[in-house]
Design a protein around this motif. Structure first.
Motif, PDB file in Angstrom:
ATOM      1  N   GLY A 290       6.765   6.818   9.079  1.00  0.00           N
ATOM      2  CA  GLY A 290       8.096   7.352   9.334  1.00  0.00           C
ATOM      3  C   GLY A 290       9.194   6.493   8.730  1.00  0.00           C
ATOM      4  N   LYS A 291       9.036   5.174   8.794  1.00  0.00           N
ATOM      5  CA  LYS A 291      10.027   4.275   8.195  1.00  0.00           C
ATOM      6  C   LYS A 291      10.088   4.459   6.685  1.00  0.00           C
ATOM      7  CE  LYS A 291       9.690   0.632  11.712  1.00  0.00           C
ATOM      8  NZ  LYS A 291       9.254  -0.770  11.982  1.00  0.00           N
ATOM      9  N   GLN A 292       8.913   4.572   6.057  1.00  0.00           N
ATOM     10  CA  GLN A 292       8.887   4.753   4.606  1.00  0.00           C
ATOM     11  C   GLN A 292       9.549   6.071   4.203  1.00  0.00           C
ATOM     12  OE1 GLN A 292       7.845   2.636   2.330  1.00  0.00           O
ATOM     13  NE2 GLN A 292       6.973   1.075   3.670  1.00  0.00           N
ATOM     14  N   LEU A 293       9.239   7.142   4.936  1.00  0.00           N
ATOM     15  CA  LEU A 293       9.842   8.438   4.623  1.00  0.00           C
ATOM     16  C   LEU A 293      11.351   8.424   4.874  1.00  0.00           C
ATOM     17  CD1 LEU A 293       7.121  10.848   6.080  1.00  0.00           C
ATOM     18  CD2 LEU A 293       7.639  10.447   3.670  1.00  0.00           C
ATOM     19  N   SER A 294      11.775   7.757   5.932  1.00  0.00           N
ATOM     20  CA  SER A 294      13.208   7.664   6.232  1.00  0.00           C
ATOM     21  C   SER A 294      13.955   6.929   5.123  1.00  0.00           C
ATOM     22  CB  SER A 294      13.427   6.959   7.568  1.00  0.00           C
ATOM     23  OG  SER A 294      12.860   7.701   8.637  1.00  0.00           O
ATOM     24  N   ASN A 295      13.380   5.849   4.633  1.00  0.00           N
ATOM     25  CA  ASN A 295      13.999   5.095   3.536  1.00  0.00           C
ATOM     26  C   ASN A 295      14.093   5.943   2.271  1.00  0.00           C
ATOM     27  OD1 ASN A 295      14.312   2.816   5.147  1.00  0.00           O
ATOM     28  ND2 ASN A 295      12.353   1.927   4.508  1.00  0.00           N
TER      29      ASN A 295
ATOM     30  N   MET B 115       0.836  -1.210   0.000  1.00  0.00           N
ATOM     31  CA  MET B 115       0.000   0.000   0.000  1.00  0.00           C
ATOM     32  C   MET B 115       0.870   1.259   0.000  1.00  0.00           C
ATOM     33  SD  MET B 115      -2.612   1.355   2.897  1.00  0.00           S
ATOM     34  CE  MET B 115      -3.225  -0.296   3.159  1.00  0.00           C
ATOM     35  N   MET B 116       1.829   1.298   0.940  1.00  0.00           N
ATOM     36  CA  MET B 116       2.678   2.463   1.051  1.00  0.00           C
ATOM     37  C   MET B 116       3.527   2.659  -0.192  1.00  0.00           C
ATOM     38  SD  MET B 116       2.189   3.977   3.962  1.00  0.00           S
ATOM     39  CE  MET B 116       3.719   4.875   4.123  1.00  0.00           C
ATOM     40  N   LYS B 117       4.053   1.560  -0.715  1.00  0.00           N
ATOM     41  CA  LYS B 117       4.913   1.663  -1.886  1.00  0.00           C
ATOM     42  C   LYS B 117       4.161   2.246  -3.055  1.00  0.00           C
ATOM     43  CE  LYS B 117       7.933  -1.043  -4.898  1.00  0.00           C
ATOM     44  NZ  LYS B 117       8.464  -2.376  -5.206  1.00  0.00           N
ATOM     45  N   GLY B 118       2.929   1.770  -3.265  1.00  0.00           N
ATOM     46  CA  GLY B 118       2.145   2.281  -4.369  1.00  0.00           C
ATOM     47  C   GLY B 118       1.875   3.768  -4.230  1.00  0.00           C
ATOM     48  N   GLY B 119       1.575   4.191  -3.010  1.00  0.00           N
ATOM     49  CA  GLY B 119       1.310   5.601  -2.776  1.00  0.00           C
ATOM     50  C   GLY B 119       2.515   6.463  -3.082  1.00  0.00           C
ATOM     51  N   PHE B 120       3.719   6.011  -2.705  1.00  0.00           N
ATOM     52  CA  PHE B 120       4.920   6.783  -2.969  1.00  0.00           C
ATOM     53  C   PHE B 120       5.215   6.834  -4.454  1.00  0.00           C
ATOM     54  CE2 PHE B 120       5.341   6.619   1.452  1.00  0.00           C
ATOM     55  CZ  PHE B 120       6.272   7.583   1.836  1.00  0.00           C
ATOM     56  N   GLU B 121       4.897   5.776  -5.191  1.00  0.00           N
ATOM     57  CA  GLU B 121       5.121   5.793  -6.634  1.00  0.00           C
ATOM     58  C   GLU B 121       4.223   6.830  -7.302  1.00  0.00           C
ATOM     59  OE1 GLU B 121       4.426   1.803  -7.732  1.00  0.00           O
ATOM     60  OE2 GLU B 121       6.441   1.110  -7.232  1.00  0.00           O
ATOM     61  N   VAL B 122       2.985   6.955  -6.808  1.00  0.00           N
ATOM     62  CA  VAL B 122       2.076   7.943  -7.379  1.00  0.00           C
ATOM     63  C   VAL B 122       2.629   9.341  -7.187  1.00  0.00           C
ATOM     64  CG1 VAL B 122      -0.201   8.993  -7.129  1.00  0.00           C
ATOM     65  CG2 VAL B 122       0.010   6.517  -7.150  1.00  0.00           C
ATOM     66  N   VAL B 123       3.105   9.643  -5.975  1.00  0.00           N
ATOM     67  CA  VAL B 123       3.655  10.962  -5.707  1.00  0.00           C
ATOM     68  C   VAL B 123       4.930  11.197  -6.488  1.00  0.00           C
ATOM     69  CG1 VAL B 123       4.591  12.453  -3.910  1.00  0.00           C
ATOM     70  CG2 VAL B 123       2.617  11.018  -3.422  1.00  0.00           C
ATOM     71  N   HIS B 124       5.794  10.186  -6.563  1.00  0.00           N
ATOM     72  CA  HIS B 124       7.082  10.343  -7.234  1.00  0.00           C
ATOM     73  C   HIS B 124       6.905  10.632  -8.715  1.00  0.00           C
ATOM     74  CE1 HIS B 124      11.399  10.053  -7.454  1.00  0.00           C
ATOM     75  NE2 HIS B 124      11.310   9.210  -8.453  1.00  0.00           N
ATOM     76  N   ALA B 125       5.807  10.155  -9.277  1.00  0.00           N
ATOM     77  CA  ALA B 125       5.564  10.370 -10.703  1.00  0.00           C
ATOM     78  C   ALA B 125       5.275  11.834 -11.012  1.00  0.00           C
ATOM     79  CB  ALA B 125       4.392   9.502 -11.168  1.00  0.00           C
ATOM     80  N   THR B 126       4.974  12.656  -9.991  1.00  0.00           N
ATOM     81  CA  THR B 126       4.646  14.060 -10.226  1.00  0.00           C
ATOM     82  C   THR B 126       5.649  14.988  -9.559  1.00  0.00           C
ATOM     83  OG1 THR B 126       3.164  13.960  -8.318  1.00  0.00           O
ATOM     84  CG2 THR B 126       2.182  13.628 -10.488  1.00  0.00           C
ATOM     85  N   LEU B 127       6.876  14.525  -9.377  1.00  0.00           N
ATOM     86  CA  LEU B 127       7.873  15.336  -8.680  1.00  0.00           C
ATOM     87  C   LEU B 127       8.167  16.638  -9.399  1.00  0.00           C
ATOM     88  CD1 LEU B 127      10.459  12.616  -7.594  1.00  0.00           C
ATOM     89  CD2 LEU B 127       8.824  13.808  -6.154  1.00  0.00           C
ATOM     90  N   ASP B 128       8.080  16.633 -10.729  1.00  0.00           N
ATOM     91  CA  ASP B 128       8.456  17.822 -11.476  1.00  0.00           C
ATOM     92  C   ASP B 128       7.424  18.928 -11.377  1.00  0.00           C
ATOM     93  OD1 ASP B 128       6.558  16.391 -12.831  1.00  0.00           O
ATOM     94  OD2 ASP B 128       7.335  16.880 -14.821  1.00  0.00           O
TER      95      ASP B 128
ATOM     96  N   GLN C 273      -0.370   8.519   5.509  1.00  0.00           N
ATOM     97  CA  GLN C 273       0.679   7.774   4.803  1.00  0.00           C
ATOM     98  C   GLN C 273       1.821   8.658   4.317  1.00  0.00           C
ATOM     99  OE1 GLN C 273      -2.374   6.302   2.182  1.00  0.00           O
ATOM    100  NE2 GLN C 273      -1.843   4.197   2.666  1.00  0.00           N
ATOM    101  N   GLY C 274       1.738   9.946   4.587  1.00  0.00           N
ATOM    102  CA  GLY C 274       2.815  10.855   4.182  1.00  0.00           C
ATOM    103  C   GLY C 274       2.967  10.990   2.688  1.00  0.00           C
ATOM    104  N   LEU C 275       1.879  10.905   1.945  1.00  0.00           N
ATOM    105  CA  LEU C 275       1.962  10.861   0.483  1.00  0.00           C
ATOM    106  C   LEU C 275       2.555  12.117  -0.130  1.00  0.00           C
ATOM    107  CD1 LEU C 275      -1.504   9.232  -0.377  1.00  0.00           C
ATOM    108  CD2 LEU C 275       0.724   8.113  -0.224  1.00  0.00           C
ATOM    109  N   GLN C 276       2.430  13.260   0.533  1.00  0.00           N
ATOM    110  CA  GLN C 276       2.869  14.496  -0.095  1.00  0.00           C
ATOM    111  C   GLN C 276       4.354  14.774   0.062  1.00  0.00           C
ATOM    112  OE1 GLN C 276       0.648  17.080   2.890  1.00  0.00           O
ATOM    113  NE2 GLN C 276       2.136  18.560   2.110  1.00  0.00           N
ATOM    114  N   TRP C 277       5.032  14.130   1.003  1.00  0.00           N
ATOM    115  CA  TRP C 277       6.380  14.562   1.357  1.00  0.00           C
ATOM    116  C   TRP C 277       7.490  14.079   0.430  1.00  0.00           C
ATOM    117  CZ3 TRP C 277       5.365  18.581   3.696  1.00  0.00           C
ATOM    118  CH2 TRP C 277       4.342  18.653   4.649  1.00  0.00           C
ATOM    119  N   PRO C 278       7.433  12.929  -0.215  1.00  0.00           N
ATOM    120  CA  PRO C 278       8.521  12.558  -1.134  1.00  0.00           C
ATOM    121  C   PRO C 278       8.780  13.590  -2.220  1.00  0.00           C
ATOM    122  CG  PRO C 278       7.198  10.637  -0.647  1.00  0.00           C
ATOM    123  CD  PRO C 278       6.484  11.802  -0.028  1.00  0.00           C
ATOM    124  N   ALA C 279       7.729  14.213  -2.742  1.00  0.00           N
ATOM    125  CA  ALA C 279       7.934  15.226  -3.779  1.00  0.00           C
ATOM    126  C   ALA C 279       8.721  16.413  -3.239  1.00  0.00           C
ATOM    127  CB  ALA C 279       6.577  15.681  -4.323  1.00  0.00           C
ATOM    128  N   LEU C 280       8.380  16.869  -2.035  1.00  0.00           N
ATOM    129  CA  LEU C 280       9.105  17.981  -1.434  1.00  0.00           C
ATOM    130  C   LEU C 280      10.546  17.581  -1.113  1.00  0.00           C
ATOM    131  CD1 LEU C 280       9.092  20.861  -0.290  1.00  0.00           C
ATOM    132  CD2 LEU C 280       8.337  19.895   1.894  1.00  0.00           C
TER     133      LEU C 280
END
Length: 514
Positions: A305-310, A1-14, A268-275
């Motif tokens: 927190g573990k997902q964001l740390s990784n 679940m978490m991995k999929g969410g991070f992939e969605v956010v990462h796809a819009t980093l630009d 799930q912290g979905l917004q933070w990988p992009a930042l």
């Protein structure tokens, strides 16, 4: 679940733009900064469906029905109390005489619905469409998919029930709720019927709680977070909150070497990988990042927190995560562990998913003590204060629009739509009507957080042109036929559906910020 969410956010980093303007130097004044022209409206990329939308019906019928009740109260004689007149004599049972109760959705009413039940009764749905002559392809656009008489009767009976509850005529309210729960199904083709079904369930909880005392239902936060991610995938509202807020935080962190982000409900912290990605690649080098994530479940907050740390480790960022499993209205400043040399940002995406969060004045006091450089606030355009009847009328219009926006393009049996309606929208409706209110929760709620911040040592920072660009890019991800609209004015950004504003994003700073 978490991995999929991070992939969605990462796809819009630009989508997040680099900092351009030095807008974070503020005068020492309490005047709200408002350099953005008032009500500059982005073209409403909507189409008009045939027939009325549910939200439009709700607004018209509510006003008409309340006017009728007022007129009846003035002309009725022979009763000693106005409350008795409203409760008993203004009902119109003849309006419902030609309806016959349908099969009751037992598992829905007793709260035992689980994931398997989200897939139930496809045959019944097909039968309903065939028997009632639906011609909308199963999308169910408001009351246009019902006969006018049926839709009018459902909404009218729901309003009469709310009036009965507001004056503590619980016996009459119970009688009407029995009718409503047999007439309306949460899996119907019509948005109107689905809305009435969920409101009826919430009002049933209200009546039961009034008889038995305050009741806080058990919550499966895993289901809530899963539905939240589904909502993020099918509508622009969550993305709008994430990316406009990220842009404001990025601008506030310009040239800052040590930063601290406090997320009042991290999920799930979905917004933070992009930042994180933008901070890791900025020209002056990446900052040291600390994050405090708050939530209702320590297990889920720790996992986030573990997902964001990784993720931060893969980017080469210095990152530290601090979990807090407590209602933000009950948090003491000592729990946050703010360090003197840090630049602080607070992010708050408001919603009604929790039955209690603590008094708003305590949250405001925490903000004042923390003195952040930026608060990014995304508010629902819905008042959580006032009387039960006030909250009912506002909620009915607001959530009718939300159901309309989902029903406009998602099939009636879409599992994501059903999950969002059951685990997100219904939960918010229930907390607003069955649990909410100072008499029940003991919590005083502000009608507008923006007004309270402006009155209490905070200065509004106009949302920048880059934030506006973020919001417009998000809207461009959805076809114009979906009907979402964006408005910029008074330093804020508003995202809505058709002509109804649903979420407002704003940014604030403290005079005492570092």
């Amino acid at each position: 679940m978490m991995k999929g969410g991070f992939e969605v956010v990462h796809a819009t980093l630009d989508m997040i733009q680099p900092y351009h303007e030095p807008i974070w130097e503020f005068p020492t004044t309490t005047t709200v900064i408002s350099s953005i022209p008032r009500q500059s409206t982005v073209e409403n990329r909507c189409i008009n469906f045939d027939g009325n939308e549910l939200s439009e019906w709700v607004e018209q019928i509510t006003k008409q029905h309340i006017d009728d009740l007022s007129a009846a109260a003035e002309t009725e004689t022979g009763l000693q109390a106005e409350t008795s007149m409203v409760c008993e004599d203004s009902f119109a049972p003849s309006m419902l005489g030609h309806f016959r109760p349908r099969k009751t959705v037992r598992s829905f009413l007793d709260g035992s619905c689980d994931d398997e039940e989200l897939q139930w009764r496809n045959n019944e749905l097909e039968d309903n469409q065939a028997n009632n002559g639906f011609e909308n392809g199963g999308n169910g656009r408001g009351l246009s998919s019902l006969s006018d008489d049926h839709g009018l009767s459902l909404i009218t009976l729901l309003l009469e029930c709310a009036v009965a509850i507001s004056v503590d005529n619980l016996g009459e309210a119970h009688r009407m709720l029995l009718e409503l729960t047999q007439m309306a199904s949460p899996y119907a083709s019509s948005c109107a019927e689905r809305v009435v079904a969920y409101f009826s369930k919430a009002m049933s909880s209200r009546v039961i709680n009034s008889w038995l005392g305050i009741c806080s239902p058990l919550v499966n936060y895993g289901n809530v977070h899963c539905a939240f991610q589904a909502f993020n995938n099918v509508s622009p509202f969550i993305k709008f909150a994430h990316f406009t807020s990220n842009q404001a935080i990025l601008e506030a962190f310009q040239r800052r070497k040590m930063v601290h982000i406090i997320d009042l409900d991290i999920m799930q912290g979905l917004q933070w990988p992009a930042l994180f990605h933008i901070l890791a690649t900025r020209n002056e080098g990446p900052p040291t990042i600390r994050m405090t994530g708050m939530g209702s479940s320590m297990e889920l907050v720790v996992e986030t927190g573990k997902q964001l740390s990784n993720f931060a480790k893969r980017l080469g960022l210095s990152f530290e995560f601090h979990p807090i499993a407590k209602k933000f209205g009950e948090i003491d400043i000592a729990m946050v562990q703010v360090r003197r040399e840090e630049t602080l940002a607070i992010h708050w995406l408001q919603h009604s998913l929790y039955d209690a969060t603590g008094p708003d004045w305590k949250t405001l006091r925490l903000f004042e003590q923390l003195a952040p450089r930026v608060i990014t606030l995304v508010e629902q355009d819905l008042s959580h204060g006032g009387s039960f009847l006030d909250r009912f009328v506002g909620s009915l219009h607001y959530y009718s629009t939300m159901f309309d926006s989902l029903g406009a393009y998602l099939p009636v049996d879409d599992s994501s739509r059903q999950r969002i309606e059951l685990y997100l929208l219904y939960r918010e409706i229930n907390n607003t009507l069955a649990i909410g209110g100072p008499a029940r929760s003991g919590e005083d709620k502000f009608k507008s957080w923006r007004s309270e911040l402006a009155r209490n040592c905070f200065v509004q920072v106009p949302m920048s042109s880059n934030s506006m660009a973020q919001a417009q890019l998000i809207l461009n991800m959805f076809p114009p036929a979906h009907g979402y609209s964006l408005v910029q004015g008074d330093g804020t950004l508003k995202l809505g559906w058709k002509d109804t504003s649903l979420f407002t994003a704003s940014a604030w700073t403290s005079h005492a910020s570092r």
